[in-house]
Design a protein around this motif. Structure first.
Motif, PDB file in Angstrom:
ATOM      1  N   ALA A 130       0.848  -1.443  -0.103  1.00  0.00           N
ATOM      2  CA  ALA A 130       0.213   0.048  -0.131  1.00  0.00           C
ATOM      3  C   ALA A 130       0.946   1.190   0.103  1.00  0.00           C
ATOM      4  CB  ALA A 130      -0.905   0.049   1.035  1.00  0.00           C
ATOM      5  N   LEU A 131       2.040   1.225   0.610  1.00  0.00           N
ATOM      6  CA  LEU A 131       2.980   2.287   0.930  1.00  0.00           C
ATOM      7  C   LEU A 131       3.463   2.541  -0.894  1.00  0.00           C
ATOM      8  CD1 LEU A 131       4.392   4.585   2.129  1.00  0.00           C
ATOM      9  CD2 LEU A 131       6.195   2.825   2.722  1.00  0.00           C
ATOM     10  N   GLY A 132       3.756   1.638  -1.367  1.00  0.00           N
ATOM     11  CA  GLY A 132       4.430   1.644  -2.692  1.00  0.00           C
ATOM     12  C   GLY A 132       3.355   2.226  -3.723  1.00  0.00           C
ATOM     13  N   ILE A 133       2.188   1.851  -3.647  1.00  0.00           N
ATOM     14  CA  ILE A 133       0.922   2.386  -4.135  1.00  0.00           C
ATOM     15  C   ILE A 133       0.900   3.812  -3.730  1.00  0.00           C
ATOM     16  CG2 ILE A 133      -1.522   2.225  -4.814  1.00  0.00           C
ATOM     17  CD1 ILE A 133      -1.260  -0.867  -4.220  1.00  0.00           C
ATOM     18  N   TRP A 134       0.930   4.269  -2.846  1.00  0.00           N
ATOM     19  CA  TRP A 134       0.631   5.434  -2.393  1.00  0.00           C
ATOM     20  C   TRP A 134       1.903   6.423  -2.924  1.00  0.00           C
ATOM     21  CZ3 TRP A 134      -2.000   9.488  -1.585  1.00  0.00           C
ATOM     22  CH2 TRP A 134      -1.659  10.615  -0.991  1.00  0.00           C
TER      23      TRP A 134
END
Length: 301
Positions: A32-36
């Motif tokens: 999720a951090l990478g997507i953000w």
């Protein structure tokens, strides 16, 4: 008696491996951090393009049609790039709510991993603080960057004229000030509360989405009732200075030229933004306290 080597000399990877609730949240939600980060990068790219090459194709119709400023139209790819960037910025609170109601909190409660962590020496209050604080830091950092780039894209005489036409719309207003960083925090708090209320991933995501959407609609509708009603000062082609509220028409006669270079700006913008930011942060704090209260009751039960 000889002490086993594995006990006497722990391996460097085990000794240096970070631990604690913060690192646990980062490990569990690294995707999720990478997507953000990708989401922020794409939006930032749109705004940088609008600030640079996009402004070279910016066109302004110099005359007001139908005696109203609203028909002074902007043309060019700048408009599309900025509109998409504003849409992506405005979508962040909904995404934060769905993420918190689903994978961040909802799934941990549904699978029982949160309660397992509470029995492993992590106090429930500390678990909740870390679970919400880690994504909050990244949300604030990302949205703050996008707001700064959005304001950068508004520089230039022609762009300033267009900004003064559009800024009272919900998407543009929300992307030009500190409220843009406060809204994702409210979405995060709504999602966490929804997860505790529903105790299921899918239902928590649904409740978080509709609750966050309702909050944006209600606060947006109440924006006009805030104090310090904003107004704009223009200089028309006949040298007449006009000071009026943005909701009223500003070009009083057909054919008046709207001079972008002599536009003196918006009065009351920052007061409105700070008022909305304070309101959203107060609601966020209230929901976090309510979630903490529910958590304490559930642990004690």
């Amino acid at each position: 008696m000889t002490v086993p080597a594995a006990v006497a000399h722990p391996g460097p990877r085990t000794a240096l491996r970070p631990s604690g609730p913060v690192w646990t949240v980062l490990r569990l939600h690294r995707i999720a951090l990478g997507i953000w980060i990708a989401y922020v990068s794409v939006t930032a790219g749109l705004l940088l393009w609008a600030w640079g090459p996009g402004r070279s194709g910016l066109g302004i119709d110099p005359h007001c049609a139908a005696s109203t400023m609203n028909f002074c139209a902007g043309k060019g790819a700048y408009v599309g790039a900025v509109a998409w960037a504003e849409f992506l910025i405005g979508l962040v609170p909904l995404l934060a709510g769905v993420f918190a109601g689903g994978t961040l909190v909802g799934r941990e409660l549904e699978l029982g991993t949160a309660r397992l962590a509470w029995t492993q020496g992590v106090r429930p209050a500390r678990w909740l603080a870390a679970t919400l604080a880690v994504p909050a830091v990244f949300l604030i950092a990302g949205t703050t960057l996008l707001v700064l780039l959005r304001r950068l894209a508004a520089t230039g005489d022609a762009a300033r004229l267009m900004e003064n036409q559009w800024w009272q719309s919900s998407t543009t207003f929300g992307a030009l000030g500190p409220a843009a960083a406060a809204w994702p925090l409210l979405g995060l708090a709504i999602g966490a509360l929804a997860a505790f209320l529903m105790r299921r991933t899918v239902s928590g995501m649904g409740l978080a989405f509709f609750s966050t959407l309702l909050a944006t609609v209600l606060v947006g509708a109440a924006r006009n009732a805030f104090v310090w009603p904003p107004s704009v000062t223009y200089t028309l082609n006949k040298g007449v200075r006009l000071h009026s509220e943005v909701s009223s028409t500003t070009c009083r006669s057909t054919g008046d030229t709207c001079v972008a270079g002599q536009l003196t700006g918006i009065h009351g913008f920052w007061q409105l933004h700070l008022m909305e930011t304070a309101t959203v942060l107060a609601l966020t704090a209230l929901l976090v306290l309510l979630t903490h209260h529910i958590l304490r009751r559930r642990v004690a039960a």
